[in-house]
Design an enzyme around this catalytic site. Structure first.
Site, PDB file in Angstrom:
ATOM      1  N   HIS A   1       0.839  -1.206   0.000  1.00  0.00           N
ATOM      2  CA  HIS A   1       0.000   0.000   0.000  1.00  0.00           C
ATOM      3  C   HIS A   1       0.871   1.251   0.000  1.00  0.00           C
ATOM      4  O   HIS A   1       0.603   2.217  -0.700  1.00  0.00           O
ATOM      5  CB  HIS A   1      -0.872   0.026   1.264  1.00  0.00           C
ATOM      6  CG  HIS A   1      -1.960  -0.996   1.284  1.00  0.00           C
ATOM      7  ND1 HIS A   1      -3.286  -0.670   1.329  1.00  0.00           N
ATOM      8  CD2 HIS A   1      -1.921  -2.349   1.253  1.00  0.00           C
ATOM      9  CE1 HIS A   1      -4.022  -1.772   1.348  1.00  0.00           C
ATOM     10  NE2 HIS A   1      -3.213  -2.806   1.306  1.00  0.00           N
TER      11      HIS A   1
ATOM     12  N   ALA B   1      -5.610 -12.465   0.141  1.00  0.00           N
ATOM     13  CA  ALA B   1      -6.036 -11.081  -0.130  1.00  0.00           C
ATOM     14  C   ALA B   1      -6.892 -11.025  -1.407  1.00  0.00           C
ATOM     15  O   ALA B   1      -7.705 -11.897  -1.638  1.00  0.00           O
ATOM     16  CB  ALA B   1      -4.842 -10.145  -0.186  1.00  0.00           C
TER      17      ALA B   1
ATOM     18  N   TRP C   1      -0.992  -7.024  -6.419  1.00  0.00           N
ATOM     19  CA  TRP C   1      -1.243  -6.079  -7.505  1.00  0.00           C
ATOM     20  C   TRP C   1       0.023  -5.411  -8.016  1.00  0.00           C
ATOM     21  O   TRP C   1       0.200  -5.181  -9.219  1.00  0.00           O
ATOM     22  CB  TRP C   1      -2.283  -5.044  -7.073  1.00  0.00           C
ATOM     23  CG  TRP C   1      -2.739  -4.195  -8.217  1.00  0.00           C
ATOM     24  CD1 TRP C   1      -2.534  -2.866  -8.373  1.00  0.00           C
ATOM     25  CD2 TRP C   1      -3.454  -4.643  -9.385  1.00  0.00           C
ATOM     26  NE1 TRP C   1      -3.089  -2.433  -9.557  1.00  0.00           N
ATOM     27  CE2 TRP C   1      -3.660  -3.513 -10.196  1.00  0.00           C
ATOM     28  CE3 TRP C   1      -3.941  -5.880  -9.815  1.00  0.00           C
ATOM     29  CZ2 TRP C   1      -4.336  -3.572 -11.414  1.00  0.00           C
ATOM     30  CZ3 TRP C   1      -4.606  -5.945 -11.026  1.00  0.00           C
ATOM     31  CH2 TRP C   1      -4.793  -4.804 -11.809  1.00  0.00           C
ATOM     32  N   ASN C   2       0.945  -5.085  -7.084  1.00  0.00           N
ATOM     33  CA  ASN C   2       2.182  -4.434  -7.537  1.00  0.00           C
ATOM     34  C   ASN C   2       2.989  -5.371  -8.423  1.00  0.00           C
ATOM     35  O   ASN C   2       3.513  -4.964  -9.457  1.00  0.00           O
ATOM     36  CB  ASN C   2       3.020  -3.979  -6.335  1.00  0.00           C
ATOM     37  CG  ASN C   2       2.308  -2.897  -5.567  1.00  0.00           C
ATOM     38  OD1 ASN C   2       2.102  -1.797  -6.071  1.00  0.00           O
ATOM     39  ND2 ASN C   2       1.864  -3.209  -4.360  1.00  0.00           N
ATOM     40  N   SER C   3       3.054  -6.633  -8.014  1.00  0.00           N
ATOM     41  CA  SER C   3       3.785  -7.610  -8.821  1.00  0.00           C
ATOM     42  C   SER C   3       3.128  -7.772 -10.188  1.00  0.00           C
ATOM     43  O   SER C   3       3.816  -7.879 -11.208  1.00  0.00           O
ATOM     44  CB  SER C   3       3.831  -8.966  -8.107  1.00  0.00           C
ATOM     45  OG  SER C   3       4.586  -8.844  -6.929  1.00  0.00           O
TER      46      SER C   3
ATOM     47  N   ASP D   1      -5.019   6.167   2.069  1.00  0.00           N
ATOM     48  CA  ASP D   1      -5.234   4.808   1.586  1.00  0.00           C
ATOM     49  C   ASP D   1      -6.684   4.348   1.794  1.00  0.00           C
ATOM     50  O   ASP D   1      -7.362   4.775   2.734  1.00  0.00           O
ATOM     51  CB  ASP D   1      -4.288   3.882   2.368  1.00  0.00           C
ATOM     52  CG  ASP D   1      -4.235   2.499   1.789  1.00  0.00           C
ATOM     53  OD1 ASP D   1      -3.339   2.252   0.965  1.00  0.00           O
ATOM     54  OD2 ASP D   1      -5.092   1.655   2.138  1.00  0.00           O
TER      55      ASP D   1
ATOM     56  N   GLU E   1       4.060  -4.799 -12.272  1.00  0.00           N
ATOM     57  CA  GLU E   1       5.491  -4.830 -12.608  1.00  0.00           C
ATOM     58  C   GLU E   1       5.749  -5.873 -13.701  1.00  0.00           C
ATOM     59  O   GLU E   1       6.528  -5.635 -14.627  1.00  0.00           O
ATOM     60  CB  GLU E   1       6.320  -5.138 -11.359  1.00  0.00           C
ATOM     61  CG  GLU E   1       6.351  -3.962 -10.378  1.00  0.00           C
ATOM     62  CD  GLU E   1       6.707  -4.319  -8.942  1.00  0.00           C
ATOM     63  OE1 GLU E   1       6.593  -3.429  -8.066  1.00  0.00           O
ATOM     64  OE2 GLU E   1       7.085  -5.481  -8.676  1.00  0.00           O
TER      65      GLU E   1
HETATM   66  N1  UDP Z   1       9.222  -7.127  -3.786  1.00  0.00           N
HETATM   67  C1  UDP Z   1      10.557  -6.999  -4.089  1.00  0.00           C
HETATM   68  N2  UDP Z   1      11.396  -8.018  -3.748  1.00  0.00           N
HETATM   69  C2  UDP Z   1      10.979  -9.138  -3.135  1.00  0.00           C
HETATM   70  C3  UDP Z   1       9.599  -9.267  -2.842  1.00  0.00           C
HETATM   71  C4  UDP Z   1       8.751  -8.244  -3.197  1.00  0.00           C
HETATM   72  O1  UDP Z   1      10.999  -5.981  -4.649  1.00  0.00           O
HETATM   73  O2  UDP Z   1      11.795 -10.016  -2.857  1.00  0.00           O
HETATM   74  C5  UDP Z   1       8.321  -5.996  -4.126  1.00  0.00           C
HETATM   75  C6  UDP Z   1       7.614  -6.210  -5.431  1.00  0.00           C
HETATM   76  O3  UDP Z   1       8.396  -5.701  -6.490  1.00  0.00           O
HETATM   77  C7  UDP Z   1       6.322  -5.440  -5.202  1.00  0.00           C
HETATM   78  C8  UDP Z   1       6.086  -5.523  -3.713  1.00  0.00           C
HETATM   79  O4  UDP Z   1       7.322  -5.897  -3.139  1.00  0.00           O
HETATM   80  O5  UDP Z   1       6.494  -4.085  -5.574  1.00  0.00           O
HETATM   81  C9  UDP Z   1       5.047  -6.569  -3.341  1.00  0.00           C
HETATM   82  O6  UDP Z   1       3.781  -6.052  -3.540  1.00  0.00           O
HETATM   83  P1  UDP Z   1       2.599  -6.933  -4.097  1.00  0.00           P
HETATM   84  O7  UDP Z   1       1.411  -6.029  -4.203  1.00  0.00           O
HETATM   85  O8  UDP Z   1       3.005  -7.624  -5.329  1.00  0.00           O
HETATM   86  O9  UDP Z   1       2.384  -8.061  -3.031  1.00  0.00           O
HETATM   87  P2  UDP Z   1       2.262  -8.075  -1.421  1.00  0.00           P
HETATM   88  O10 UDP Z   1       3.647  -8.089  -0.916  1.00  0.00           O
HETATM   89  O11 UDP Z   1       1.482  -6.843  -1.013  1.00  0.00           O
HETATM   90  O12 UDP Z   1       1.547  -9.366  -1.183  1.00  0.00           O
END
Ligand code: UDP
Length: 462
Positions: free
Chosen positions: A20, A376, A356-358, A121, A361
């Site tokens: 977030h 989630a 969502w971030n993954s 948020d 990316e």
């Molecule tokens: N991430 C990273 N390295 C790792 C694990 C995660 O850089 O070893 C970053 C990934 O690039 C993303 C974030 O952590 O930006 C994870 O966010 P996401 O929404 O994908 O999943 P969450 O961690 O919230 O389940």
């Protein structure tokens, strides 16, 4: 950098969970650099070091530091979701944060450069009444996609009964249905009548009346759901501003790794184009021993090259795996520079938990996405990618799932072209098209670029 714009002072209240916090900081960094807005970022002492790289790279931002008040539902000393025991849903961190309301209010009255906007948020819906009391509009920042947001909103509005049947979300585009346990955990944990959870429900409902909404998505990926949200909230101030780009020092997204960036790059340079499978379950989830064993066996069986960060808690992998796969793959203990890895031309596919971030990316990097949602709103995101858009391949589903290693090995091999693919051409073409659209969206003239300008215009008229 833009000239500082003292007339706009934005109070930013992020939610203390990496998924977030980071996109919101990346977004307001961009707003500050392009438009010169002053930013005050609410932060509690333990999280201050986490936002330090952002503060150093954002000259118009300052921290608004308050100690986190104690609350009976949160163990003392915990200020970030990753330190919570698994039985406490991270959204409950909103409870102690909400106790800061009187202090924020009196701070806002005492400052020479008054607040003109609040961005917070979507887990912090109580800030809606805070904004009203300060006398400024609030923008609700949704760190997940439009489909995920629509599902959470629908559930908290309609509160469907828990059932073993599929739950159909009737008014959403295409009326999707999900097994109960695949619905976002922030809703599955809701206990009617429990004061904490009633507070969370009220918070989510309060989001419906926020003046505006910013969501980390883009039109070509989720136009149907973005339109749905505009209809649902009853106005057009829903700005799809993604994929929000990791910027400056925030780009590394923090964390220590057992492998240096130089080592990684040197190893990747030895791999052919699109030959490496990257496996990562984000910042919150650690695969169980049997899941880690299935993944390890599948990687070995398939013979693919791979990079596999084991996460903060380090999943337990089978003995001897690293020796047997030496040269073929890198096991990383701790944090991996994910964005950097995904963008390397040697990386061809990404087994992702669909955070969502993954997802974004992976989309931007143009790798083949293999989905394995575990919790989630990840099941929603996986459905979007695999079914609604048709750009990804399902690898597995669920936190209890332990796929057959042989099956998973086939998927790994197919994803990097080492086997004839069940990945259809259509799916690959769709992924290429969406990647192109994702990059175009944030460039000058793109849909997300326009939405940011539209947002800036709308707030300057306020
Ligand atoms: N991430 C990273 N390295 C790792 C694990 C995660 O850089 O070893 C970053 C990934 O690039 C993303 C974030 O952590 O930006 C994870 O966010 P996401 O929404 O994908 O999943 P969450 O961690 O919230 O389940």
């Amino acid at each position: 950098m833009a000239t500082p714009n003292p007339t706009k002072h934005i109070l930013v209240i992020p939610f203390p969970a990496q998924g977030h916090l980071l996109p919101l900081l990346d977004l307001v960094h961009l707003l500050s650099m392009r438009h010169g807005f002053s930013l005050s970022i609410l932060v509690t002492p333990q999280n201050l070091p986490l936002i330090q790289p952002f503060l150093s790279s954002t000259p118009t931002a300052s921290p608004l530091l308050f100690p986190l008040p104690s609350h009976p539902s949160i163990p003392p000393g915990i200020e970030h979701s990753r330190h919570l025991p698994p039985h406490i849903h991270p959204a409950l961190l909103s409870l102690p944060l909400s106790l800061l309301k009187p202090q924020i209010l009196s701070w806002s009255k005492s400052i020479p450069n008054p607040i003109s906007l609040l961005i917070s948020d979507s887990f912090l819906g109580w800030t809606e009444s805070l904004a009203r009391e300060i006398g400024v509009p609030r923008v609700n920042f949704a760190s997940t996609g439009a489909f995920g947001t629509a599902v959470i909103d629908y559930l908290y509005l309609h509160v469907p009964k828990k059932t073993n049947e599929l739950i159909q979300l009737e008014s959403l585009p295409s009326s999707p249905s999900f097994p109960y346990l695949e619905l976002p955990r922030v809703w599955c944990c809701y206990k009617p009548g429990d004061p904490d959870w009633e507070f969370i429900r009220e918070s989510i409902l309060a989001n419906f009346s926020s003046w505006g909404v910013m969501t980390n998505t883009f039109n070509a990926l989720e136009s149907e759901y973005i339109s749905f949200l505009k209809n649902f909230y009853g106005h057009n101030r829903v700005w799809a501003v993604g994929p929000i780009q990791p910027t400056g020092p925030v780009a590394s997204h923090g964390g220590n790794s057992s492998v240096s960036s130089a080592e990684l790059t040197a190893w990747l340079a030895t791999c052919p184009q699109k030959s490496v499978v990257y496996v990562c379950f984000g910042s919150q989830y650690t695969p169980s021993e049997s899941q880690a064993s299935a993944i390890a066996t599948a990687l070995e069986l398939s013979g693919v090259r791979f990079i596999w960060p084991l996460g903060g808690l380090s999943a337990v992998i089978p003995e001897g795996f690293e020796e047997r796969t030496k040269g073929k793959g890198l096991v990383i203990r701790g944090w991996a520079p994910q964005v950097e890895i995904l963008h390397h031309p040697a990386v061809g596919s990404f087994l992702t938990h669909c955070g969502w971030n993954s997802v974004l990316e992976g989309v931007v990097a143009g790798v083949t996405l293999l989905t394995w949602p575990v919790q989630a709103e990840q099941f929603i995101n996986a459905k979007l990618l695999v079914q609604a858009v048709g750009m990804a391949l399902k690898a597995a589903s669920g936190s209890d799932a332990v796929p057959e290693a042989e099956e998973l090995a086939k998927i790994f091999a197919e994803s990097v072209g080492m086997r004839a693919a069940s990945l259809t051409d259509e799916m690959r073409e769709k992924a290429v098209e969406i990647q192109r659209e994702a990059v175009a969206a944030v460039n000058e003239g793109g849909s997300s670029h326009k939405d940011i300008l539209d947002f800036v215009n709308a707030i300057s008229l306020k």
